[in-house]
Design a protein around this motif. Structure first.
Motif, mmCIF file in Angstrom:
data_model
loop_
_atom_site.group_PDB
_atom_site.id
_atom_site.type_symbol
_atom_site.label_atom_id
_atom_site.label_comp_id
_atom_site.label_asym_id
_atom_site.label_seq_id
_atom_site.Cartn_x
_atom_site.Cartn_y
_atom_site.Cartn_z
ATOM 1 N N GLU A 31 0.828 -1.211 0.000
ATOM 2 C CA GLU A 31 0.000 0.000 0.000
ATOM 3 C C GLU A 31 0.863 1.262 0.000
ATOM 4 N N VAL A 32 1.983 1.233 0.718
ATOM 5 C CA VAL A 32 2.904 2.376 0.705
ATOM 6 C C VAL A 32 3.432 2.608 -0.713
ATOM 7 N N ALA A 33 3.804 1.520 -1.394
ATOM 8 C CA ALA A 33 4.302 1.636 -2.767
ATOM 9 C C ALA A 33 3.217 2.131 -3.709
ATOM 10 N N ARG A 34 2.000 1.598 -3.559
ATOM 11 C CA ARG A 34 0.889 2.061 -4.401
ATOM 12 C C ARG A 34 0.678 3.568 -4.231
ATOM 13 N N ASP A 35 0.708 4.027 -2.983
ATOM 14 C CA ASP A 35 0.495 5.452 -2.725
ATOM 15 C C ASP A 35 1.564 6.296 -3.413
ATOM 16 N N ALA A 36 2.818 5.816 -3.415
ATOM 17 C CA ALA A 36 3.902 6.568 -4.051
ATOM 18 C C ALA A 36 3.678 6.675 -5.558
ATOM 19 N N VAL A 37 3.255 5.587 -6.180
ATOM 20 C CA VAL A 37 3.011 5.617 -7.624
ATOM 21 C C VAL A 37 1.824 6.525 -7.931
ATOM 22 N N ARG A 38 0.787 6.464 -7.104
ATOM 23 C CA ARG A 38 -0.367 7.348 -7.304
ATOM 24 C C ARG A 38 0.042 8.812 -7.186
ATOM 25 N N GLU A 39 0.888 9.110 -6.190
ATOM 26 C CA GLU A 39 1.330 10.496 -6.023
ATOM 27 C C GLU A 39 2.143 10.952 -7.229
ATOM 28 N N ALA A 40 2.966 10.067 -7.770
ATOM 29 C CA ALA A 40 3.709 10.390 -8.987
ATOM 30 C C ALA A 40 2.762 10.672 -10.146
ATOM 31 N N GLY A 41 1.686 9.891 -10.236
ATOM 32 C CA GLY A 41 0.704 10.137 -11.271
ATOM 33 C C GLY A 41 0.037 11.491 -11.115
ATOM 34 N N ARG A 42 -0.288 11.845 -9.873
ATOM 35 C CA ARG A 42 -0.915 13.152 -9.638
ATOM 36 C C ARG A 42 0.039 14.294 -9.991
ATOM 37 N N ALA A 43 1.343 14.058 -9.810
ATOM 38 C CA ALA A 43 2.353 15.071 -10.148
ATOM 39 C C ALA A 43 2.684 15.084 -11.634
ATOM 40 N N ARG A 44 2.055 14.182 -12.387
ATOM 41 C CA ARG A 44 2.285 14.054 -13.833
ATOM 42 C C ARG A 44 3.739 13.720 -14.128
ATOM 43 N N ALA A 45 4.294 12.840 -13.286
ATOM 44 C CA ALA A 45 5.669 12.392 -13.480
ATOM 45 C C ALA A 45 5.743 11.391 -14.625
ATOM 46 N N ASP A 46 6.928 11.284 -15.188
ATOM 47 C CA ASP A 46 7.202 10.267 -16.200
ATOM 48 C C ASP A 46 7.682 8.972 -15.566
ATOM 49 N N VAL A 47 8.387 9.082 -14.442
ATOM 50 C CA VAL A 47 8.936 7.904 -13.772
ATOM 51 C C VAL A 47 9.004 8.181 -12.277
ATOM 52 N N VAL A 48 8.772 7.154 -11.487
ATOM 53 C CA VAL A 48 8.922 7.239 -10.037
ATOM 54 C C VAL A 48 9.954 6.208 -9.607
ATOM 55 N N VAL A 49 10.837 6.609 -8.687
ATOM 56 C CA VAL A 49 11.888 5.728 -8.189
ATOM 57 C C VAL A 49 11.656 5.457 -6.710
ATOM 58 N N LEU A 50 11.539 4.175 -6.364
ATOM 59 C CA LEU A 50 11.401 3.723 -4.980
ATOM 60 C C LEU A 50 12.740 3.184 -4.504
ATOM 61 N N PRO A 51 12.968 3.101 -3.202
ATOM 62 C CA PRO A 51 14.284 2.676 -2.713
ATOM 63 C C PRO A 51 14.531 1.172 -2.837
ATOM 64 N N GLU A 52 15.726 0.783 -2.495
ATOM 65 C CA GLU A 52 16.072 -0.619 -2.312
ATOM 66 C C GLU A 52 15.177 -1.202 -1.217
ATOM 67 N N TYR A 53 14.862 -2.494 -1.339
ATOM 68 C CA TYR A 53 14.040 -3.190 -0.334
ATOM 69 C C TYR A 53 12.684 -2.518 -0.127
ATOM 70 N N ALA A 54 12.125 -1.915 -1.161
ATOM 71 C CA ALA A 54 10.827 -1.256 -1.002
ATOM 72 C C ALA A 54 9.720 -2.250 -0.689
ATOM 73 N N SER A 55 9.906 -3.519 -1.042
ATOM 74 C CA SER A 55 8.881 -4.533 -0.777
ATOM 75 C C SER A 55 8.859 -4.959 0.682
ATOM 76 N N ALA A 56 10.011 -4.903 1.358
ATOM 77 C CA ALA A 56 10.090 -5.280 2.767
ATOM 78 C C ALA A 56 11.495 -4.985 3.268
ATOM 79 N N PHE A 57 11.581 -4.407 4.468
ATOM 80 C CA PHE A 57 12.881 -4.043 5.021
ATOM 81 C C PHE A 57 12.898 -4.312 6.519
ATOM 82 N N ASP A 58 14.017 -4.876 6.975
ATOM 83 C CA ASP A 58 14.277 -5.078 8.392
ATOM 84 C C ASP A 58 15.680 -4.551 8.650
ATOM 85 N N PRO A 59 15.838 -3.519 9.501
ATOM 86 C CA PRO A 59 17.175 -2.959 9.725
ATOM 87 C C PRO A 59 18.155 -3.957 10.319
ATOM 88 N N ARG A 60 17.661 -5.053 10.867
ATOM 89 C CA ARG A 60 18.569 -6.089 11.389
ATOM 90 C C ARG A 60 19.123 -6.973 10.281
#
Length: 280
Positions: A31-60
Protein backbone atom coordinates in the motif's frame (compact mmCIF):
# COMPACT_ATOMS: atom_id res chain seq x y z
CA UNK A 1 -9.59 22.06 -4.76
CA UNK A 2 -5.86 21.88 -5.62
CA UNK A 3 -5.02 22.34 -9.29
CA UNK A 4 -3.28 19.47 -10.98
CA UNK A 5 0.40 20.28 -11.73
CA UNK A 6 1.15 21.22 -15.30
CA UNK A 7 2.73 18.56 -17.48
CA UNK A 8 6.50 18.82 -17.87
CA UNK A 9 7.60 21.11 -20.66
CA UNK A 10 9.60 18.97 -23.03
CA UNK A 11 12.48 18.23 -23.19
CA UNK A 12 12.15 18.01 -19.40
CA UNK A 13 11.56 14.56 -17.93
CA UNK A 14 9.67 14.54 -14.64
CA UNK A 15 10.97 12.23 -11.90
CA UNK A 16 9.31 11.46 -8.59
CA UNK A 17 11.66 10.53 -5.75
CA UNK A 18 9.85 8.26 -3.27
CA UNK A 19 11.88 8.12 -0.07
CA UNK A 20 9.79 5.50 1.70
CA UNK A 21 9.90 3.84 5.09
CA UNK A 22 8.70 0.24 5.07
CA UNK A 23 8.91 -2.68 7.47
CA UNK A 24 8.41 -6.42 7.48
CA UNK A 25 4.65 -6.29 6.85
CA UNK A 26 4.61 -6.92 3.11
CA UNK A 27 0.90 -6.18 2.75
CA UNK A 28 1.32 -2.76 4.33
CA UNK A 29 4.38 -2.12 2.17
CA UNK A 30 2.38 -2.79 -0.99
CA UNK A 31 0.00 0.00 0.00
CA UNK A 32 2.90 2.38 0.70
CA UNK A 33 4.30 1.64 -2.77
CA UNK A 34 0.89 2.06 -4.40
CA UNK A 35 0.49 5.45 -2.73
CA UNK A 36 3.90 6.57 -4.05
CA UNK A 37 3.01 5.62 -7.62
CA UNK A 38 -0.37 7.35 -7.30
CA UNK A 39 1.33 10.50 -6.02
CA UNK A 40 3.71 10.39 -8.99
CA UNK A 41 0.70 10.14 -11.27
CA UNK A 42 -0.92 13.15 -9.64
CA UNK A 43 2.35 15.07 -10.15
CA UNK A 44 2.29 14.05 -13.83
CA UNK A 45 5.67 12.39 -13.48
CA UNK A 46 7.20 10.27 -16.20
CA UNK A 47 8.94 7.90 -13.77
CA UNK A 48 8.92 7.24 -10.04
CA UNK A 49 11.89 5.73 -8.19
CA UNK A 50 11.40 3.72 -4.98
CA UNK A 51 14.28 2.68 -2.71
CA UNK A 52 16.07 -0.62 -2.31
CA UNK A 53 14.04 -3.19 -0.33
CA UNK A 54 10.83 -1.26 -1.00
CA UNK A 55 8.88 -4.53 -0.78
CA UNK A 56 10.09 -5.28 2.77
CA UNK A 57 12.88 -4.04 5.02
CA UNK A 58 14.28 -5.08 8.39
CA UNK A 59 17.18 -2.96 9.73
CA UNK A 60 18.57 -6.09 11.39
CA UNK A 61 19.01 -7.62 7.92
CA UNK A 62 16.83 -8.60 4.98
CA UNK A 63 16.87 -12.22 3.89
CA UNK A 64 14.97 -14.90 2.01
CA UNK A 65 12.10 -14.85 4.50
CA UNK A 66 11.06 -11.47 3.03
CA UNK A 67 11.47 -12.50 -0.62
CA UNK A 68 8.67 -13.00 -3.09
CA UNK A 69 8.65 -13.89 -6.81
CA UNK A 70 8.38 -11.37 -9.60
CA UNK A 71 4.75 -12.38 -10.14
CA UNK A 72 4.00 -11.89 -6.43
CA UNK A 73 1.91 -9.15 -4.81
CA UNK A 74 4.54 -6.40 -4.74
CA UNK A 75 5.62 -6.35 -8.38
CA UNK A 76 2.08 -7.09 -9.50
CA UNK A 77 0.87 -4.04 -7.58
CA UNK A 78 3.59 -1.87 -9.13
CA UNK A 79 2.58 -2.99 -12.60
CA UNK A 80 -1.10 -2.33 -11.91
CA UNK A 81 -0.53 1.15 -10.48
CA UNK A 82 2.01 2.07 -13.19
CA UNK A 83 -0.54 1.31 -15.89
CA UNK A 84 -3.29 3.15 -14.02
CA UNK A 85 -1.15 6.25 -13.39
CA UNK A 86 0.75 6.16 -16.69
CA UNK A 87 4.07 6.34 -14.83
CA UNK A 88 7.16 4.16 -15.25
CA UNK A 89 8.48 2.64 -12.00
CA UNK A 90 11.93 1.61 -10.77
CA UNK A 91 11.85 -0.13 -7.39
CA UNK A 92 13.96 -2.37 -5.19
CA UNK A 93 12.63 -5.73 -4.07
CA UNK A 94 13.85 -9.14 -2.92
CA UNK A 95 13.20 -12.30 -4.89
CA UNK A 96 13.87 -15.93 -4.02
CA UNK A 97 17.18 -17.27 -5.22
CA UNK A 98 17.74 -20.59 -6.89
CA UNK A 99 19.15 -23.42 -4.81
CA UNK A 100 22.85 -22.57 -4.49
CA UNK A 101 24.03 -25.55 -2.46
CA UNK A 102 23.93 -26.79 1.13
CA UNK A 103 22.73 -24.55 3.92
CA UNK A 104 19.96 -22.00 4.18
CA UNK A 105 18.62 -20.69 0.86
CA UNK A 106 19.65 -17.18 -0.15
CA UNK A 107 17.64 -14.49 -1.90
CA UNK A 108 18.47 -12.02 -4.68
CA UNK A 109 18.53 -8.26 -4.12
CA UNK A 110 16.70 -6.96 -7.18
CA UNK A 111 15.53 -3.78 -8.88
CA UNK A 112 12.60 -4.04 -11.27
CA UNK A 113 11.79 -1.69 -14.13
CA UNK A 114 8.13 -1.27 -15.08
CA UNK A 115 6.96 0.75 -18.07
CA UNK A 116 4.14 3.29 -17.98
CA UNK A 117 1.79 0.71 -19.51
CA UNK A 118 2.51 -1.78 -16.73
CA UNK A 119 4.92 -4.11 -18.53
CA UNK A 120 7.87 -5.59 -16.66
CA UNK A 121 10.68 -4.09 -18.75
CA UNK A 122 13.63 -5.64 -16.97
CA UNK A 123 15.31 -6.76 -13.79
CA UNK A 124 18.67 -5.88 -12.26
CA UNK A 125 20.20 -8.29 -9.76
CA UNK A 126 22.61 -6.56 -7.41
CA UNK A 127 26.20 -7.38 -8.36
CA UNK A 128 28.12 -5.93 -5.39
CA UNK A 129 26.92 -7.40 -2.11
CA UNK A 130 27.43 -5.30 1.00
CA UNK A 131 30.13 -7.22 2.86
CA UNK A 132 31.59 -4.10 4.47
CA UNK A 133 31.36 -1.95 7.60
CA UNK A 134 30.61 -5.06 9.65
CA UNK A 135 27.76 -6.24 7.40
CA UNK A 136 27.57 -9.57 5.52
CA UNK A 137 24.95 -9.30 2.81
CA UNK A 138 26.39 -12.38 1.10
CA UNK A 139 25.21 -14.52 4.04
CA UNK A 140 21.63 -13.83 2.91
CA UNK A 141 21.92 -13.00 -0.80
CA UNK A 142 23.37 -14.36 -4.01
CA UNK A 143 25.11 -11.78 -6.20
CA UNK A 144 23.80 -11.13 -9.68
CA UNK A 145 26.07 -12.03 -12.59
CA UNK A 146 28.53 -9.25 -13.39
CA UNK A 147 28.18 -9.85 -17.13
CA UNK A 148 24.38 -9.68 -17.21
CA UNK A 149 23.00 -7.07 -19.64
CA UNK A 150 22.56 -3.69 -17.91
CA UNK A 151 19.05 -2.57 -17.02
CA UNK A 152 18.43 0.65 -18.96
CA UNK A 153 14.87 1.95 -19.20
CA UNK A 154 13.81 4.46 -21.87
CA UNK A 155 11.52 7.13 -20.44
CA UNK A 156 10.34 10.20 -22.36
CA UNK A 157 13.53 10.48 -24.38
CA UNK A 158 16.03 9.84 -21.59
CA UNK A 159 17.64 6.52 -20.72
CA UNK A 160 17.69 5.54 -17.03
CA UNK A 161 20.41 3.05 -16.06
CA UNK A 162 20.02 1.10 -12.82
CA UNK A 163 22.36 0.04 -10.06
CA UNK A 164 21.67 -0.23 -6.33
CA UNK A 165 23.12 0.91 -3.00
CA UNK A 166 26.66 -0.51 -2.51
CA UNK A 167 27.16 -0.45 -6.31
CA UNK A 168 27.52 3.33 -5.92
CA UNK A 169 31.01 2.76 -4.50
CA UNK A 170 32.14 1.11 -7.76
CA UNK A 171 32.60 3.66 -10.56
CA UNK A 172 32.84 0.94 -13.18
CA UNK A 173 29.22 -0.01 -12.50
CA UNK A 174 28.09 3.49 -13.42
CA UNK A 175 30.40 3.63 -16.43
CA UNK A 176 29.02 0.34 -17.76
CA UNK A 177 25.53 1.83 -17.65
CA UNK A 178 26.73 4.91 -19.51
CA UNK A 179 28.34 2.62 -22.10
CA UNK A 180 24.86 1.08 -22.51
CA UNK A 181 23.46 4.51 -23.30
CA UNK A 182 22.30 5.76 -19.88
CA UNK A 183 21.81 9.51 -19.43
CA UNK A 184 20.55 9.15 -15.84
CA UNK A 185 22.00 6.84 -13.19
CA UNK A 186 19.34 5.57 -10.80
CA UNK A 187 20.43 4.25 -7.40
CA UNK A 188 17.72 2.75 -5.16
CA UNK A 189 19.35 2.24 -1.77
CA UNK A 190 18.98 1.42 1.89
CA UNK A 191 22.25 3.15 2.75
CA UNK A 192 23.31 2.00 6.19
CA UNK A 193 23.74 4.68 8.84
CA UNK A 194 27.04 5.16 10.65
CA UNK A 195 30.02 7.48 10.99
CA UNK A 196 30.62 9.43 7.75
CA UNK A 197 28.08 7.32 5.87
CA UNK A 198 25.87 10.27 4.87
CA UNK A 199 28.99 12.08 3.65
CA UNK A 200 30.02 9.07 1.58
CA UNK A 201 26.53 8.79 0.08
CA UNK A 202 26.41 12.42 -1.02
CA UNK A 203 30.01 12.54 -2.22
CA UNK A 204 29.79 9.34 -4.24
CA UNK A 205 26.51 10.35 -5.88
CA UNK A 206 28.04 13.66 -6.97
CA UNK A 207 31.21 11.93 -8.16
CA UNK A 208 29.27 9.45 -10.32
CA UNK A 209 27.40 12.39 -11.87
CA UNK A 210 30.51 14.45 -12.60
CA UNK A 211 32.72 11.68 -13.97
CA UNK A 212 29.94 10.36 -16.24
CA UNK A 213 28.39 13.72 -17.15
CA UNK A 214 25.11 12.06 -16.20
CA UNK A 215 22.30 12.96 -13.85
CA UNK A 216 22.07 10.80 -10.72
CA UNK A 217 18.81 9.97 -8.95
CA UNK A 218 19.81 8.33 -5.66
CA UNK A 219 16.78 7.30 -3.60
CA UNK A 220 17.32 6.13 -0.03
CA UNK A 221 15.16 4.18 2.34
CA UNK A 222 14.01 6.17 5.39
CA UNK A 223 13.79 4.86 8.94
CA UNK A 224 15.88 3.12 11.56
CA UNK A 225 19.38 2.07 10.56
CA UNK A 226 19.48 3.92 7.23
CA UNK A 227 20.28 7.50 6.24
CA UNK A 228 17.47 8.51 3.85
CA UNK A 229 18.86 11.71 2.28
CA UNK A 230 17.79 11.05 -1.29
CA UNK A 231 19.55 13.17 -3.92
CA UNK A 232 19.08 14.33 -7.47
CA UNK A 233 22.39 15.49 -8.92
CA UNK A 234 22.84 17.19 -12.27
CA UNK A 235 25.45 16.08 -14.83
CA UNK A 236 27.58 19.05 -13.72
CA UNK A 237 27.61 17.77 -10.12
CA UNK A 238 25.14 20.34 -8.78
CA UNK A 239 22.73 18.87 -6.22
CA UNK A 240 19.26 19.98 -7.26
CA UNK A 241 17.27 18.06 -4.64
CA UNK A 242 18.37 16.75 -1.25
CA UNK A 243 16.00 15.29 1.33
CA UNK A 244 16.50 14.73 5.04
CA UNK A 245 16.03 11.45 6.93
CA UNK A 246 12.22 11.45 6.98
CA UNK A 247 9.83 9.65 4.62
CA UNK A 248 8.69 11.95 1.83
CA UNK A 249 7.86 12.04 -1.87
CA UNK A 250 9.15 14.86 -4.09
CA UNK A 251 9.08 15.51 -7.82
CA UNK A 252 11.68 17.25 -9.99
CA UNK A 253 12.22 17.91 -13.68
CA UNK A 254 15.38 16.77 -15.45
CA UNK A 255 16.38 18.97 -18.40
CA UNK A 256 17.47 16.72 -21.26
CA UNK A 257 18.91 19.64 -23.22
CA UNK A 258 21.05 20.67 -20.25
CA UNK A 259 22.52 17.17 -20.10
CA UNK A 260 23.47 17.35 -23.78
CA UNK A 261 25.03 20.77 -23.22
CA UNK A 262 27.14 19.49 -20.30
CA UNK A 263 28.42 16.60 -22.40
CA UNK A 264 29.30 18.96 -25.25
CA UNK A 265 31.13 21.35 -22.92
CA UNK A 266 32.90 18.54 -21.06
CA UNK A 267 33.45 15.68 -23.55
CA UNK A 268 35.36 13.54 -21.07
CA UNK A 269 33.48 10.40 -22.07
CA UNK A 270 34.93 10.67 -25.57
CA UNK A 271 38.44 11.03 -24.13
CA UNK A 272 38.42 7.66 -22.40
CA UNK A 273 41.33 5.29 -22.94
CA UNK A 274 40.04 2.28 -21.00
CA UNK A 275 36.96 0.08 -21.26
CA UNK A 276 34.98 -1.59 -18.48
CA UNK A 277 35.15 -5.39 -18.75
CA UNK A 278 33.11 -7.47 -16.27
CA UNK A 279 34.95 -10.03 -14.16
CA UNK A 280 33.19 -13.40 -14.24
Amino acid sequence: MTARPAAPVRPAVRVTVAQLQVGTDRGANVEVARDAVREAGRARADVVVLPEYASAFDPRGVGPELAEPLDGPFVSALREEAARAGVAVLAGTTVPGEDDGPGAPRAVNTVVGVTADGALAGVYRKVHLYDAFGQRESDRFVAGPADAPPLVLDVAGLRFGVMTCYDLRFPESARRLVDAGAHVLVVPAAWAAGPLKSTHWRTLAAARAIENTSAVVAVGQAGRGVVGRSLVVGPDGVVGLELDETPQVRTVDLDADALVAVRERNPSLTHRRYAVVPRT
